[in-house]
Design a protein around this motif. Structure first.
Motif, PDB file in Angstrom:
ATOM      1  N   THR A  78       0.798  -1.173  -0.069  1.00 11.91           N
ATOM      2  CA  THR A  78       0.141  -0.115   0.141  1.00 11.91           C
ATOM      3  C   THR A  78       0.890   1.207   0.051  1.00 11.91           C
ATOM      4  O   THR A  78       0.497   2.175  -0.948  1.00 11.91           O
ATOM      5  CB  THR A  78      -0.762   0.048   1.139  1.00 11.91           C
ATOM      6  N   GLU A 118       0.907   4.011  -2.776  1.00 11.82           N
ATOM      7  CA  GLU A 118       0.546   5.165  -2.395  1.00 11.82           C
ATOM      8  C   GLU A 118       1.576   6.547  -2.721  1.00 11.82           C
ATOM      9  O   GLU A 118       1.258   7.530  -3.306  1.00 11.82           O
ATOM     10  CB  GLU A 118      -0.069   5.503  -0.976  1.00 11.82           C
ATOM     11  N   LYS A 170       1.054   9.624  -5.323  1.00 12.03           N
ATOM     12  CA  LYS A 170       0.760  11.102  -4.980  1.00 12.03           C
ATOM     13  C   LYS A 170       1.687  11.891  -5.872  1.00 12.03           C
ATOM     14  O   LYS A 170       1.195  13.159  -6.058  1.00 12.03           O
ATOM     15  CB  LYS A 170       1.415  10.943  -3.740  1.00 12.03           C
ATOM     16  N   ILE A 219      -7.716   4.060  -2.905  1.00 10.56           N
ATOM     17  CA  ILE A 219      -7.056   2.710  -2.766  1.00 10.56           C
ATOM     18  C   ILE A 219      -8.101   1.738  -2.152  1.00 10.56           C
ATOM     19  O   ILE A 219      -8.845   2.082  -1.158  1.00 10.56           O
ATOM     20  CB  ILE A 219      -5.659   2.951  -1.866  1.00 10.56           C
TER      21      ILE A 219
END
Length: 360
Positions: free
Chosen positions: A340, A344, A348, A356
């Motif tokens: 994760t 992420e 970003k 997500i």
């Protein structure tokens, strides 16, 4: 074009699952074996009427169940579109658009343009010519219905000619006139397909090279070389020349069904001389060029699926690829990964809205 929601019923490992998607970036994360790739495959299924990873339709039904249903809600050209694909064991698959079943699956191809980038793409390098022909055909077919129909007709006639050659051998007989009927039809469709493939690659190769230069920072030179029997002679002549060989083999040994695409890096086959990283960059450039070509032909941003994109690529390279969605030329993006935080951090950097989804 946007996929707004996806519902799965008895599809692969999912009993029942619904997703509401972000219009820009969607990340499907979770441990291996949890079904991340299956979500992406369901989205692929909605575009192509089949799985990217398992061509045996019934094997996509959840174990101990009798059917599956995939339901996708889209917005395309400011209109709502609903696609439903269902399959019951022992029956034919059904694809419906807005409640109306398609008579031919080929009518659906190209309606929802999509490109997938996956570790399974390595088959394009390591497997036989059939895999590379399917790649060419899938790109052209998404924007050219006539091409797809020519291909279907060619393959039908090819199967009939091969069956006739087997019949001749089995019954120790031969009928030249019957065979020449098939030869004429194969020549007609084969010539059209060859011409279309050659023209396509003329347009596609510069796009591919530009994509590869951007991904590799111009460190390597790459090329795609089209190999076809029809570059030497008309198919009708080739069939005449190879008649004795075909009678002996009991199948058609020449034609566009033997075409191949050679992948080169620094003028050598990438299969033998490319590192895993080089092969991965080559394939990503190939798929992004596919995206560019389909968008140019259809005027629609294809959906882009990045399956297990961190496989053999470092985070900086992945971030570079994801940043492409900053460009207005890219549309909706779906990413699967096991980590994760890693995902992420990468998304970003694209400065776009994202969602997500954690599978457990």
């Amino acid at each position: 074009m946007i996929l707004t929601s996806l519902s799965l019923l008895n599809y692969k490992n999912f009993k029942s699952k619904t997703f509401q998607f972000n219009h820009k970036i969607n990340c499907i994360v979770g441990n291996n074996g949890i079904g991340k790739t299956n979500v992406l495959d369901a989205i692929y299924h909605l575009s192509f009427g089949k799985s990217y990873f398992n061509p045996v339709a019934s094997q996509n039904i959840k174990h101990d169940q009798d059917f599956f249903v995939i339901n996708g809600d889209y917005i395309k050209d400011n209109k709502d579109e609903k696609i439903v694909i269902s399959l019951k064991r022992g029956q034919k698959k059904v694809i419906k658009r807005n409640g109306k079943p398609y008579e031919k699956f080929s009518e659906h191809i190209g309606f929802l343009p999509l490109v997938i980038i996956s570790p399974a793409d390595r088959d394009l390098i390591i497997e036989g010519s059939d895999t590379r022909r399917k790649f060419i055909d899938s790109v052209i077919s998404q924007s050219d219905k006539n091409y797809l129909n020519h291909l279907i007709n060619y393959n039908k006639i090819l199967a009939q000619r091969n069956a006739l050659l087997k019949y001749f051998a089995l019954n120790h007989t031969f009928n030249k006139d019957t065979l020449e009927v098939y030869n004429a039809q194969l020549n007609e469709y084969g010539s059209l397909i060859y011409e279309k493939r050659a023209n396509f690659l003329e347009d596609f190769i510069p796009i591919f090279k530009a994509r590869h230069e951007a991904i590799s920072n111009g460190k390597e030179t790459v090329d795609l070389l089209y190999r076809s029997d029809l570059s030497e002679d008309h198919l009708n002549n080739l069939l005449q020349k190879n008649l004795n060989k075909d009678k002996s083999l009991q199948y058609t040994s020449v034609g566009i069904h033997k075409d191949d695409l050679q992948f080169n890096i620094e003028s050598h086959p990438i299969k033998k001389f490319g590192s895993q990283g080089q092969q991965k960059s080559f394939l990503i450039a190939l798929k992004l060029a596919q995206f560019d070509f389909i968008k140019a032909q259809s005027g629609v941003n294809p959906i882009l699926l990045l399956d297990d994109i961190f496989d053999k690529l470092d985070e900086n390279r992945v971030a570079q690829i994801i940043k492409l969605v900053d460009d207005k030329n890219f549309g909706q993006l779906f990413i699967s990964d096991t980590h994760t935080d890693r995902t992420e951090n990468a998304v970003k950097q694209a400065h776009q809205s994202y969602e997500i989804f954690r599978l457990s």
